[in-house]
Design a protein around this motif. Structure first.
Motif, mmCIF file in Angstrom:
data_model
loop_
_atom_site.group_PDB
_atom_site.id
_atom_site.type_symbol
_atom_site.label_atom_id
_atom_site.label_comp_id
_atom_site.label_asym_id
_atom_site.label_seq_id
_atom_site.Cartn_x
_atom_site.Cartn_y
_atom_site.Cartn_z
ATOM 1 N N VAL A 139 -7.964 -1.526 3.334
ATOM 2 C CA VAL A 139 -9.702 -1.348 3.081
ATOM 3 C C VAL A 139 -10.231 -1.097 4.549
ATOM 4 O O VAL A 139 -11.020 -0.133 5.002
ATOM 5 C CB VAL A 139 -10.194 -2.350 2.161
ATOM 6 N N ALA B 207 -9.816 -1.556 -5.372
ATOM 7 C CA ALA B 207 -9.074 -2.724 -4.709
ATOM 8 C C ALA B 207 -9.637 -4.134 -5.599
ATOM 9 O O ALA B 207 -8.824 -5.180 -5.606
ATOM 10 C CB ALA B 207 -9.368 -2.896 -3.319
ATOM 11 N N PRO C 203 -13.589 0.602 -2.103
ATOM 12 C CA PRO C 203 -13.045 -0.633 -2.223
ATOM 13 C C PRO C 203 -13.207 -1.149 -3.678
ATOM 14 O O PRO C 203 -12.275 -1.949 -4.224
ATOM 15 C CB PRO C 203 -13.271 -1.510 -0.980
#
Length: 531
Positions: free
Chosen positions: A248, A182, A178
């Motif tokens: 996620v 992200a 993540p």
């Protein structure tokens, strides 16, 4: 600077934070132990039941049952205590941070602050500080997240074999993936969310102040469309932010399932220990996932810090040398080749057509503007060179825009200076011809006025602002159209009371007014612009 302010504000919360961290650790570890022990107990009981009556009699279920109940109670109480104490500590920290930020902003150059919409600044002090609160709470849980991973590792080791291998790989991937894929996107979305929310709040505030005009001129639909565009931008960014979080979390859940299956394949231990290790890993992975989501949320904190730092990076008015002025300074106005000196207690009318710069010149006396075409000297020193803390002691302004706060009449009057009594308030209100209508309010001095004094008319707001200026007891009173909106009788009464108050207090007057009756208060006149 924000980080330094935050540390200072957190100093008094050390004991509470340590307690919250301890409770967070206790809650996380007891939750993992509860799952692990329950798995071991249920599997062991099932095997004992399958082994016949002798095996059942030999299985001690009282001790693990009592331990399970104790762990359940510990987990519940710890989580409740951690939330109660941790959130309280965070809120108390922010209760100190907000006024500290406001104080720093009050020292900035007013011209720099005026470049921003007031609603945008308010949104930054509101929503951006709220995002710091979320991070404060997340940081309290970090030790528990890491210790939970360690506790899960202990359960996985009990499974024997190579069960630790998928466990370790899952921990690394769950944290790395993540943050790698992200975080950058969430940082950009966080900035977009903050900008759109600030714009939306500022729009709401601006339109609310003009609510009556919007209604009269039938602009409701147009205003709604304008607000809708900003709201859609905010909603779109929020939706993308939520989608990333959901992806996620889904990946973490899927990875946890794969990890548990791989651990069973590679483990080498009796069934009760397999259940113990698998459920311990499951509980620890859940806590570990919360750490990852919290780390992603740190993008909001990082963006909030950047935005607040930008506010505190606005320039401060400073002077190279120490300057001093008298308690009752003399003012000198320089316009072109002409000079006009106004001594303490004297009265000056700034005259000229609208837009000539009278308000800008008057605002220079309080340090609110620096862009007037004329020069203003205070005891021979250019007003632009004086620090704000000096200028603020010189004049008490009552401008066309009253600048009332969302509070009661008394709250607004107390802004003038410390130690104001109710008797002082009523005397000032009487001089400002405001005592009659304040007495008629349902709660009198303690009547809530709403945002920017919205419950009062424009003339009433200006008279409250005038009373506040009188209470400040500064050497110069600055009035900008103080009788606008008043009938002739009330205006005459106001002039008479101000005349007596100025004479008794020996306060100087800088007056801006287009009304001939009000102009009689002044003795000298300075022409601004061409007539």
């Amino acid at each position: 600077m924000i980080e330094s302010l935050l540390k200072d504000c957190e100093k008094g919360q050390g004991a509470a934070n340590r307690t919250a961290i301890s409770l967070s650790i206790a809650g996380a570890l007891s939750g993992i132990a509860l799952l692990a022990l329950s798995g071991w107990f249920l599997t062991g009981a099932a095997l004992a039941g399958a082994g016949g009556l002798i095996a059942v009699r030999g299985f001690n279920y009282l001790l693990p049952s009592a331990a399970i109940r104790m762990l359940a109670i510990t987990r519940t109480l710890s989580r409740y205590g951690e939330r109660l104490i941790g959130h309280k500590a965070a809120l108390q920290t922010l209760a100190q941070l907000r006024p500290a930020l406001f104080l720093h902003l009050a020292q900035r150059e007013p011209q720099a602050l005026f470049a921003e919409r007031s609603g945008v600044i308010a949104a930054r002090l509101g929503s951006d500080v709220d995002r710091i609160e979320n991070d404060l709470i997340h940081r309290l849980g970090k030790p528990a997240h890491w210790l939970s991973a360690l506790a899960g590792t202990g359960g996985v080791v009990a499974m024997g074999g190579l069960a630790w291998l998928p466990w370790l790989a899952a921990l690394i991937v769950m944290r790395w993936m993540p943050l790698q894929f992200a975080r950058k996107r969430m940082l950009a979305l966080s900035a977009q969310l903050a900008d759109s929310l600030a714009a939306l709040r500022a729009d709401y505030a601006d339109y609310a102040r003009a609510g009556a005009d919007i209604s009269i001129y039938g602009l409701g639909q147009r205003v709604a469309q304008s607000l809708g565009e900003t709201a859609r931008e905010h909603d779109a960014a929020r939706l993308q932010f939520t989608r990333i979080e959901a992806i996620v979390q889904a990946c973490q859940t899927a990875l946890t399932g794969v990890m548990i299956a791989a651990m069973f394949l590679l483990a080498d231990a009796p069934a009760p220990l397999l259940a113990l290790g698998a459920l311990a890993a499951l509980g620890a992975a859940e806590v570990w996932g919360q750490l990852v989501m919290g780390d992603l949320r740190e993008t909001e904190r990082a963006d909030a810090i950047v935005r607040l730092e930008a506010l505190l990076a606005l320039p401060i008015r400073t002077v190279e040398d120490e300057t001093s002025i008298s308690a009752t300074p003399t003012l000198e106005f320089v316009s072109g080749n002409s000079r006009l000196i106004v001594g303490p207690g004297e009265r000056l009318l700034l005259d000229g057509p609208s837009g000539a710069g009278k308000t800008r010149l008057a605002a220079m006396l309080g340090g609110l503007r620096v862009d007037a075409p004329e020069t203003l000297l205070i005891d021979g020193i250019d007003a632009r060179a004086l620090p704000l803390d000096v200028l603020r002691q010189i004049s008490a302004p009552a401008m066309q825009e009253p600048g009332l706060i969302a509070g009661s009449v008394a709250d607004n009057l107390r802004m003038a200076r410390p130690g104001i009594t109710e008797s002082d308030m009523w005397q000032a209100l009487d001089t400002a011809c405001a005592s009659d209508f304040v007495q008629g309010l349902p709660d009198g001095l303690y009547q809530w006025l709403g945002e920017s004094g919205a419950r009062l008319s424009g003339g009433q707001q200006r008279r409250i602002a005038l009373a506040r200026a009188l209470l400040a007891k500064r050497p110069w009173l600055v009035l900008d159209e103080p009788s606008e909106g008043l009938d002739a009788e009330t205006e005459a009464r106001l002039i008479d009371r101000l005349d007596r108050w100025l004479a008794d207090s020996k306060t100087g007057l800088i007056l801006i007014s287009h009304r001939p009756m009000m102009a009689t208060l002044a003795v000298q006149r300075l022409q601004i612009g061409n007539r």
